[in-house]
Write an enzyme that holds these catalytic residues in place. Structure first.
Site, short mmCIF file in Angstrom:
data_model
loop_
_atom_site.label_atom_id
_atom_site.label_comp_id
_atom_site.label_asym_id
_atom_site.label_seq_id
_atom_site.Cartn_x
_atom_site.Cartn_y
_atom_site.Cartn_z
CE1 TYR A 171 -4.61 -2.07 4.94
CE2 TYR A 171 -3.69 0.12 4.63
CZ TYR A 171 -4.17 -1.07 4.10
OH TYR A 171 -4.20 -1.24 2.74
CB SER A 195 -0.89 0.00 1.25
OG SER A 195 -1.54 1.25 1.41
#
Length: 677
Positions: free
Chosen positions: A567, A554
């Site tokens: 996350y 990401s």
């Protein structure tokens, strides 16, 4: 549709739908009738016959060749003889009616020259058993009387058509013939009669074999060679697959198929299987897909995996030397080059059969054909003794100029042809888009997801088991990961590509994030990626074919934003795994790369499960506007879609970046704060 053609299609589909009648893509059917010539307005006699390639069970009108019967039969007057009969295939083009339809097959002469309105040529196991029995001519008379005539082996072609036409004319009472070493041909004046005659020959042969076969056609049982328990044999199969695939792919990569059919296990459990396997298959349709003979492991079922692997390596070298010698014995200056010396069929006592080909369908069909060959051997040995056609004849067909021309007409393989992928979290969103793109480019894909039903649904949408399979996996569970890898190996015979995509997210501030939240996200993404990569790397190394591992990380792995500590930290962990594994696995030609997307809202399971609502609340916008919001904060002002990530995965796997490893590719439409430095 012309009624004659309609009847032909219906008959073909009916015959081809039952594997007792003929193998996949094997055999051909025809019908003769009349149509008005659009040029002269006169009625003209036509022959409709299944063209080259295709399958009777799924035959459509587009799969037929349409020829002028008068011109086709006139070819008898210019036939130059058996030494030049290959020239006649090109001559069929001058007999086509209109656009002609599919390319004419080598069996066209058989259908056109035989004086019957309808003709079926099939490859039933029962018929080939009689055709390959040492006393086939005598058995044909004993079983069928004068209704079926024996035709000695002759390679398919114009002369065989002349031979069968002459036999029918000389035996008006006959309804068909047994083609030595090959199959059956039947005929009738109506489509129904032709089909009935075909089925009568097939069923009569099968009934005779069932009634008169010896109780042990494959000889007595071999001690220690009986089938392992299902779970044990599948575990051993999975353990052996990396080595077996490396054997089948020494010349060029192949896709595999595994079968533990009872007939295969029974064959390998009896004393005569080494002799029969060495004799090879007989029907041309069989050995063109299975090669002239299989590689057979000569160890008992309970041999250790380590001993089996060592022996398979030795047998592979012997097999390659033997195949080269076979080629050298029969090749002439005009023969096509050797196409590869690796086996297409590998048989493991107690475990089953591994078959290989350029794609999953080809591999599966090769296995089905060897199963046909086992059934043929059982029938022939039960009545007499198995006597396939001569090795020299097999070579003439395997390296036939017409067969080579057919291979040359095949479309060029897609960029990812023969590559086998496992994509985690692939039932929806980014993972599903990746699976779809990989299959479009020629790969086969195991769609691994926590939700088995959705994984199977996605696999069915992509194209079913010859393209994709759905499997269940909890990537945080090491045993479940190993099982998923094994299922991939059993489905496709190997592994080349792993995409670590499974993920989830909870949008919380530091003070709201619990240890449970932290552990959940790290277990799925950081630990899960590690477990999948570890299990896959062992397979890739054992195969010795290189491979690719891709992490869907990401932009948050390098970008610091509020309210997603767990996350973003786990994504940073994944990003560094890419670098670490690229450095460690490079010596095995395994490349490891990563993709850093921005938030992908469309189709995302993560966003739909509450992450989207939380992120929207963080930014003070409506959840439905989240995709547009992400787009506006980028340099390019574009929303990132699942397909954009899938395209980047393909770019890393394609031929243009073959020398790239340890790279992270941003797919974020330009987020300056996430630029890699």
């Amino acid at each position: 549709m012309n009624p004659t053609v309609n009847d032909l299609i219906n008959r073909s589909n009916s015959l081809g739908a039952d594997p007792k009648n003929t193998n996949y893509a094997g055999g051909n059917t025809s019908a003769k009738g009349t149509e008005q010539d659009p040029v002269t307005g006169e009625e003209v006699e036509l022959l409709w016959v299944k063209g080259s390639g295709g399958d009777l069970g799924t035959l459509k009108e587009s799969g037929l060749t349409t020829l002028r019967l008068d011109r086709m039969r006139a070819l008898q007057h210019v036939y130059p003889g058996v030494e030049r009969e290959d020239e006649m295939v090109a001559a069929f083009d001058y007999c086509l009616h209109g656009k002609g339809g599919a390319a004419p097959s080598i069996d066209t002469a058989m259908h056109g020259l035989v004086d019957a309105a309808h003709v079926d040529h099939l490859h039933p196991d029962s018929g080939i058993a009689i055709a390959t029995a040492a006393d086939g001519p005598e058995l044909t008379t004993k079983i069928f009387g004068e209704k079926v005539v024996w035709v000695p082996w002759r390679r398919p072609g114009f002369q065989l058509g002349l031979d069968i036409a002459a036999i029918k004319e000389a035996n008006p009472q006959a309804i068909g013939c047994i083609l030595g070493g090959h199959g059956i041909t039947a005929w009738g004046e109506t489509s129904e009669e032709s089909q009935q005659n075909s089925l009568w020959i097939i069923d009569t042969a099968a009934a005779y074999i069932a009634e008169h076969s010896s109780p042990e056609p494959f000889g007595p049982a071999l001690e220690g060679f009986s089938a392992l328990h299902e779970s044990e044999r599948r575990a051993k199969a999975a353990a052996l697959i990396p080595t077996i695939r490396s054997i089948a792919s020494a010349d060029k990569p192949q896709i595999g198929h595994f079968s533990d059919d009872d007939a295969v296990l029974e064959f390998l459990a009896h004393a005569e299987h080494p002799r029969l396997a060495e004799m090879g298959t007989s029907c041309p349709d069989h050995f063109l897909r299975t090669k002239v003979k299989p590689l057979v492991l000569d160890l008992p079922a309970d041999a250790s995996v380590e001993d089996s692997i060592a022996r398979l390596r030795e047998l592979h070298q012997t097999y390659r030397e033997g195949y080269q010698a076979y080629y050298d014995r029969h090749a002439s200056g005009s023969s096509p080059a050797l196409r590869g010396a690796d086996p297409a069929i590998v048989l493991i006592p107690g475990v089953g059969m591994f078959s290989f080909g350029k794609d999953k369908q080809t591999a599966r069909v090769a296995g089905e054909f060897y199963l046909n060959a086992i059934n043929v051997m059982r029938g022939a040995e039960g009545l007499s003794s198995y006597a396939p056609i001569e090795e020299s004849e097999k070579f003439r067909i395997e390296y036939w100029a017409l067969e080579e021309a057919k291979l040359q007409r095949m479309p060029a393989p897609k960029p990812l042809a023969t590559r086998i992928a496992l994509v985690t979290g692939a039932a929806s969103g980014i993972g599903k888009a990746i699976a779809e793109r990989l299959t479009e480019e020629g790969a086969v894909v195991a769609i691994a997801d926590l939700n088995l039903a959705k994984a199977q649904e996605a696999a069915a949408e992509i194209g079913g088991p010859d393209k994709a399979v759905g499997i269940a996996v909890d990537v945080s569970d090491e045993d479940a990961v190993v099982k998923a890898i094994d299922e991939t190996l059993l489905a496709f015979g190997g592994l080349d590509i792993v995409v670590n995509n499974a993920g989830l997210s909870l949008s919380k501030s530091l003070l709201e994030t619990t240890a449970k939240d932290w552990d959940l996200q790290h277990n799925v993404m950081a630990k899960g990626s590690f477990l999948v990569s570890k299990a896959a790397a062992g397979v890739l190394i054992d195969q010795g074919l290189g491979g690719d591992v891709i992490y869907i990380s990401s932009k948050n792995s390098v970008f610091a934003g509020p309210n997603n500590i767990a996350y973003s930290a786990t994504k940073a962990d994944q990003a560094h795994q890419v670098r670490l594994l690229a450095a460690e696995l490079g010596e095995h030609q395994i490349r490891v790369n990563g993709i850093n997307p921005d938030g992908v809202v469309q189709g995302s399971g993560i966003f739909a499960s509450g992450w989207g609502a939380n992120r929207a609340a963080t930014y003070g916008i409506e959840e439905k506007d989240l995709g547009a919001f992400y787009a506006q904060r980028t340099i390019l002002k574009r929303e990132v879609l699942p397909r954009n990530v899938a395209n980047a995965v393909f770019a890393l796997l394609g031929p243009e970046l073959s020398h790239t490893t340890g790279l992270h590719v941003p797919v974020d439409a330009g987020v300056a704060a996430a630029f890699l430095r």
